[in-house]
Scaffold this motif. Structure first.
Motif, short mmCIF file in Angstrom:
data_model
loop_
_atom_site.label_atom_id
_atom_site.label_comp_id
_atom_site.label_asym_id
_atom_site.label_seq_id
_atom_site.Cartn_x
_atom_site.Cartn_y
_atom_site.Cartn_z
N LEU A 10 0.83 -1.21 0.00
CA LEU A 10 0.00 0.00 0.00
C LEU A 10 0.86 1.26 0.00
O LEU A 10 0.57 2.23 -0.71
N GLU A 11 1.94 1.24 0.77
CA GLU A 11 2.86 2.37 0.81
C GLU A 11 3.54 2.58 -0.55
O GLU A 11 3.63 3.71 -1.05
N ALA A 12 3.98 1.50 -1.17
CA ALA A 12 4.64 1.60 -2.48
C ALA A 12 3.69 2.14 -3.53
O ALA A 12 4.10 2.90 -4.42
N VAL A 25 -0.25 1.07 -8.81
CA VAL A 25 -0.07 -0.30 -8.31
C VAL A 25 1.14 -0.32 -7.40
O VAL A 25 2.16 0.32 -7.69
N GLY A 26 1.02 -1.05 -6.31
CA GLY A 26 2.14 -1.25 -5.40
C GLY A 26 2.31 -2.73 -5.12
O GLY A 26 1.35 -3.50 -5.19
N GLY A 76 -3.74 -2.76 -6.52
CA GLY A 76 -3.97 -1.81 -7.60
C GLY A 76 -5.18 -0.97 -7.25
O GLY A 76 -5.13 -0.13 -6.35
N ASP A 77 -6.27 -1.23 -7.91
CA ASP A 77 -7.54 -0.55 -7.65
C ASP A 77 -8.00 -0.88 -6.23
O ASP A 77 -8.18 -2.05 -5.90
N LYS A 109 -6.45 -2.40 3.08
CA LYS A 109 -5.74 -2.99 4.21
C LYS A 109 -6.53 -4.07 4.94
O LYS A 109 -5.95 -4.90 5.63
N ASP A 110 -7.85 -4.08 4.76
CA ASP A 110 -8.69 -5.06 5.45
C ASP A 110 -9.23 -6.17 4.55
O ASP A 110 -9.71 -7.18 5.04
N GLU A 111 -9.17 -5.97 3.25
CA GLU A 111 -9.72 -6.96 2.32
C GLU A 111 -8.64 -7.44 1.36
O GLU A 111 -8.05 -6.65 0.62
#
Length: 139
Positions: A10-12, A25-26, A76-77, A109-111
């Motif tokens: 998520l950070e990337a 996209v990360g 990504g999305d 972060k949760d799914e």
């Protein structure tokens, strides 16, 4: 283990260079010694020169001497699950510790979904296939 990879991916994603598609996209890879490397997609005006997040993360790890992936996460999305493209899957299998490594497909972060390398690239062509080819005798 998944939380750290998800957070790193998520950070990337936030560093993605996407002036053409706007599609960030990360990715993050967990290597054999538990080091995590991340990467984002990097677009180019010459579309063929664009690099996906998964390959950026893997190439980052390999450039630091790590060649065995234990797990990989990709986001990504943030409203849908974004799977790796075909060329990324081929690069992933090249460095996968085995075909059962977890591939974490993140929506947010949760799914997330957890697949295996075998799930997303069944029947992969690998270096084993090249070794087998050398043993074939042509008459």
């Amino acid at each position: 283990m998944y939380k750290e990879l998800i957070d790193a991916a998520l950070e990337a994603r936030e560093n993605a260079y996407v002036p053409y598609s706007g599609f960030k996209v990360g990715s993050a890879v967990l290597m054999e010694d538990d080091t995590i490397f991340n990467g984002c997609n990097i677009e180019n005006a010459s579309y063929g020169a664009t690099n996906c997040a998964e390959r950026t993360a893997i190439f980052n790890a390999v450039s630091h001497g790590h060649t065995k992936i234990k797990a990989l996460a990709v986001v990504g999305d943030i409203h849908n699950f974004t799977y790796p493209c075909g060329i990324c899957r081929q690069v992933m299998v090249e460095f996968a510790e085995n075909r059962e490594i977890p591939i974490i497909i993140i929506k947010n972060k949760d799914e997330y979904l957890v697949k295996t390398m075998e799930d997303i690239l069944p029947g992969a062509f690998t270096k084993i296939d090249l070794d087998a080819e050398k043993e074939v005798k042509y008459v």
